[in-house]
Structure formats: structure tokens, C-alpha cells
Design a protein around this motif. Structure first.
Motif, PDB file in Angstrom:
ATOM      1  N   MET A  62      10.722  49.437  33.032  1.00 46.73           N
ATOM      2  CA  MET A  62      11.290  50.515  32.039  1.00 46.73           C
ATOM      3  C   MET A  62      11.047  50.450  30.546  1.00 46.73           C
ATOM      4  SD  MET A  62      14.547  47.796  34.051  1.00 46.73           S
ATOM      5  CE  MET A  62      16.103  48.862  32.785  1.00 46.73           C
ATOM      6  N   ILE A  63      10.305  49.561  30.452  1.00 43.24           N
ATOM      7  CA  ILE A  63      10.365  50.013  29.123  1.00 43.24           C
ATOM      8  C   ILE A  63       9.058  51.623  28.651  1.00 43.24           C
ATOM      9  CG2 ILE A  63      10.556  47.458  28.179  1.00 43.24           C
ATOM     10  CD1 ILE A  63       7.448  47.103  27.429  1.00 43.24           C
ATOM     11  N   ASP A  64       8.455  51.240  29.946  1.00 41.03           N
ATOM     12  CA  ASP A  64       7.715  52.824  30.125  1.00 41.03           C
ATOM     13  C   ASP A  64       8.237  54.389  30.088  1.00 41.03           C
ATOM     14  OD1 ASP A  64       4.588  53.429  29.304  1.00 41.03           O
ATOM     15  OD2 ASP A  64       4.875  54.048  31.263  1.00 41.03           O
ATOM     16  N   THR A  65       8.989  54.494  31.000  1.00 36.73           N
ATOM     17  CA  THR A  65       9.897  55.375  30.495  1.00 36.73           C
ATOM     18  C   THR A  65      11.240  55.510  29.676  1.00 36.73           C
ATOM     19  OG1 THR A  65       9.604  54.472  32.985  1.00 36.73           O
ATOM     20  CG2 THR A  65      10.889  56.239  32.799  1.00 36.73           C
ATOM     21  N   LEU A  66      11.216  55.118  28.582  1.00 32.91           N
ATOM     22  CA  LEU A  66      11.716  55.423  27.464  1.00 32.91           C
ATOM     23  C   LEU A  66      10.835  55.180  25.928  1.00 32.91           C
ATOM     24  CD1 LEU A  66      13.838  52.429  28.067  1.00 32.91           C
ATOM     25  CD2 LEU A  66      14.674  54.323  28.286  1.00 32.91           C
ATOM     26  N   HIS A  67      12.198  55.500  24.496  1.00 33.53           N
ATOM     27  CA  HIS A  67      11.635  55.369  23.423  1.00 33.53           C
ATOM     28  C   HIS A  67      12.082  54.705  22.767  1.00 33.53           C
ATOM     29  CE1 HIS A  67      12.170  56.667  19.382  1.00 33.53           C
ATOM     30  NE2 HIS A  67      10.754  57.032  19.604  1.00 33.53           N
ATOM     31  N   ASP A  68      11.629  53.725  22.436  1.00 31.88           N
ATOM     32  CA  ASP A  68      12.711  52.602  21.858  1.00 31.88           C
ATOM     33  C   ASP A  68      13.080  52.704  20.656  1.00 31.88           C
ATOM     34  OD1 ASP A  68      13.469  49.917  21.191  1.00 31.88           O
ATOM     35  OD2 ASP A  68      11.663  48.972  21.351  1.00 31.88           O
ATOM     36  N   GLY A  69      14.151  52.813  19.965  1.00 28.66           N
ATOM     37  CA  GLY A  69      13.941  53.431  18.677  1.00 28.66           C
ATOM     38  C   GLY A  69      14.812  52.079  17.837  1.00 28.66           C
ATOM     39  N   HIS A  70      14.910  51.128  18.744  1.00 27.85           N
ATOM     40  CA  HIS A  70      15.477  49.753  18.176  1.00 27.85           C
ATOM     41  C   HIS A  70      15.106  48.989  18.355  1.00 27.85           C
ATOM     42  CE1 HIS A  70      19.169  47.396  17.504  1.00 27.85           C
ATOM     43  NE2 HIS A  70      19.032  46.555  18.211  1.00 27.85           N
ATOM     44  N   TYR A  71      13.980  47.873  19.258  1.00 31.40           N
ATOM     45  CA  TYR A  71      13.785  47.069  19.115  1.00 31.40           C
ATOM     46  C   TYR A  71      11.838  46.916  18.202  1.00 31.40           C
ATOM     47  CZ  TYR A  71      17.478  45.575  22.250  1.00 31.40           C
ATOM     48  OH  TYR A  71      18.416  45.145  22.727  1.00 31.40           O
ATOM     49  N   LYS A  72      12.186  47.976  18.464  1.00 32.46           N
ATOM     50  CA  LYS A  72      10.985  47.988  17.908  1.00 32.46           C
ATOM     51  C   LYS A  72       9.368  47.485  18.683  1.00 32.46           C
ATOM     52  CE  LYS A  72      12.109  51.549  15.045  1.00 32.46           C
ATOM     53  NZ  LYS A  72      11.510  52.945  15.250  1.00 32.46           N
TER      54      LYS A  72
END
Length: 342
Positions: free
Chosen positions: A137-147
């Protein structure tokens, strides 16, 4: 499951042409509103019939109710923006436009539970349901919050656990988490990936599985496979940790792969879903070829723990090819059952 060598699919099966574009991964729906709901249920009935006719013992929804094996779950969560998309590299192989995490992620309502309840009304066979794993899941997103990949993975693990508990209550017998990312990010898998997955299965009494493949038969994955050399030893990096985990089943890719069979010894004691159907080709396996793959695996997994399956999902294939491959899987497992009973 008391039956010897119970067969199952790993995940997706082709959708009918009136629901989505054939032989296309993640194709948009052709229906909307109430027609889409009814169309998904009709497709589910058809894919269940295909599995029954092929002699599949543990049935699934064939992912008829979702477009994408990861983002269809994510789009039901708060804290994720699907309009403000970003380009990221998926599993260090190819660029993709993905949604962005802009705030705390949360599951405000069930995602697949009603679909699972519907499938449960259609069959008395064991049901397997697939969910994306936290690392994939995290590899299929851009994380602009948790970093932090790890922190976001743990958030997703808790959300997945909520969904999994309700799927179990709906009558699902096996919940499978898809983690193709496990074959890429070895340090993270061993540092926190397996632990996050165990958080996702926490408190479940149904069987749990993790599916770790080399991907659908798309060009980016095929090119990657061709770069891995004469032996694909990625499983060697993660199996020791998985062997000690609370997961019941481990799903791996074997048919027409370069995975040394003896690596399965590293998860001795676990139930193993042996991928005996190649999803990267339209060539139909013979039942004997399936049986031969299973025979080789039997050197390293006990007979009562071997679950014949497909390498990965079959959504990009034609329905005719997928049906024939499922039939070969069922027939190949039956060959082996007769051999052992004799």
C-alpha cells in the motif's frame, strides 16, 4: 481444509467485457450507479461458476468488485487525495501516477464486507478474500503527511485489521494479504514489514495468507524478471522471518519461474500456496505440467500443507485462457491426489 491439495486462485480473474475492457489491467468500469452494483454481482456469479467448473476448492470473488488490487481499497479511506496525484516509482521498476496522503488515514466504513457477504450466500465452499498488504500500500502512494514509510505502514496495518475482522465475521475462511513489495524491499521487510503484516492479522481466528509474487505479466515486470539472472533467490531474504511469523499460508511463484524449489524448505511448517500456473503467458499448462511442479514442491513441503494455486492474478488474460488454466490447475492437483492415494 480437509481435502488434500486444495486448489485456489491467487487473486484476480478476467472481468466480462460488459463490465470492463477485456485483457486490460485496472480498466475503468463500463457501468455506473445501480447498474454497476448489479453488474459486479453478476460478474461474481460468473467467476464463481468458472471456478466451480474447473474444480477449484477454495473460491474467491476473482476481484470482480474492484478495479485495482491496492487503490480500490485506498480510495475508501479518508486522508487520501485522488485528484492531486503524484508520479512515483512503483517497486523501483516503473513510474505511475498515484494518489497522495495529505492527512491522517482512516477507514470510516467497511470496504469489501458487503461483497463478501454476497459471495458467502452463493457457495458453501471455503472462501478466500484478498486485501493489499501494508508495505505494498505505501509503495502505491505519495506520502505528503507521515513522511515515514514505516509509520504509514503501521497506520494501514491497523486499518486492514479492522476490515479483516469484519470480513471474517462475514464468513470469509482465508484472508490473503498481497505483498509483492516483499520481493523488493528486503531490509524493510525484515525490520518492520512482517511485523506490520502481523498487526493486520491480529486477533483473527480464520486462516491468514501472504502472497508474494514477481508481478502480473506486464512488460515492466517481465523486464525485471529477465534481469534477475539464472536463479530468483529473493524469497531467501524474507522466508526465515516469515517462517517465524503468525501467518498461516505463504503464496509463492513457481511455474515457469527461476525460483529454486529448495527455498521452500525455509518455511517448513507453514502451509504453502504453490504457484503452478504461469500468468504471464496465454499458453495453457497441461495437467501433467501442473502435477510435475507440485511433485517438485513436495520435496520441501508436507503434502497436507501444499495448496496448488496460480502464480498471480489473471486479470490481463482472456476469459477463455483463464478458464482453461483453472481447469488445468484442478486436473493437475487431482493427478497428484490419485498418485498419493495409490
Amino acid at each position: 481444509m480437509t481435502k488434500l491439495f486444495p486448489t485456489s486462485t491467487v487473486g484476480s480473474l478476467p472481468k466480462p467485457s460488459w463490465l470492463a475492457k477485456p485483457e486490460t489491467l485496472w480498466s475503468p468500469w463500463k457501468l455506473q450507479g445501480e447498474e454497476l452494483i448489479e453488474g459486479k454481482q453478476d460478474a461474481l456469479r460468473l467467476t464463481l461458476d468458472d471456478q466451480n467448473r474447473a474444480g477449484i476448492d477454495i473460491v474467491s470473488d476473482g476481484e470482480q468488485t474492484r478495479q485495482h488490487f491496492v487503490t480500490t481499497f485506498i480510495e475508501h479511506l479518508s486522508g487520501v487525495d485522488f485528484e492531486n496525484r503524484q508520479t512515483v516509482k512503483i517497486r523501483n521498476r516503473y513510474d505511475a501516477s498515484v494518489p497522495s496522503v495529505f492527512g491522517a488515514v482512516a477507514r470510516e466504513k467497511p470496504v469489501f464486507v458487503e461483497d463478501a457477504k454476497f459471495l458467502r450466500t452463493l457457495t458453501k465452499k471455503p472462501i478466500k478474500w484478498t486485501l493489499p498488504g501494508p508495505m505494498t500500500m505505501i509503495d502505491t502512494l505519495h506520502d505528503g503527511h507521515y513522511k515515514s514509510r514505516e509509520k504509514l505502514a503501521w497506520e494501514f496495518a491497523g486499518i486492514l485489521n479492522q476490515e479483516a475482522r469484519e470480513l471474517e465475521a462475514a464468513g470469509v475462511d482465508i484472508i490473503q494479504f498481497d505483498e509483492p513489495a516483499f520481493n523488493v524491499f528486503f531490509d524493510e521487510v525484515n525490520d518492520w514489514g512482517v511485523a506490520a503484516l502481523e498487526r493486520a492479522v491480529e486477533g483473527l481466528t480464520c486462516e491468514t495468507a501472504v502472497h508474494i509474487c514477481y508481478g502480473y505479466g506486464i512488460k515492466a515486470n517481465i523486464d525485471w524478471k529477465n534481469s534477475l539472472g539464472a536463479e530468483w533467490r529473493q524469497y531467501e531474504e524474507i522466508f526465515p522471518k516469515l517462517q517465524k511469523s503468525s501467518l498461516d499460508l505463504v503464496s509463492l511463484e513457481c511455474q515457469n519461474s527461476r525460483v529454486p524449489m529448495d527455498l521452500i524448505e525455509l518455511i517448513r511448517g507453514k502451509k504453502v500456496m504453490i504457484g503452478a500456473i504461469d500468468v504471464a503467458t496465454s499458453t495453457i499448462e497441461t495437467p501433467e505440467a501442473v502435477a510435475d511442479t507440485l511433485r517438485k514442491a513436495l520435496q520441501f513441503v508436507d503434502a497436507d500443507k501444499l495448496y496448488p494455486s496460480t502464480n498471480c492474478g489473471m486479470a490481463p488474460l482472456s476469459r477463455q485462457v483463464a478458464r482453461a488454466k483453472l481447469t488445468a490447475l484442478g486436473a493437475g492437483a487431482e493427478i497428484l491426489r490419485k498418485e498419493l492415494s495409490a
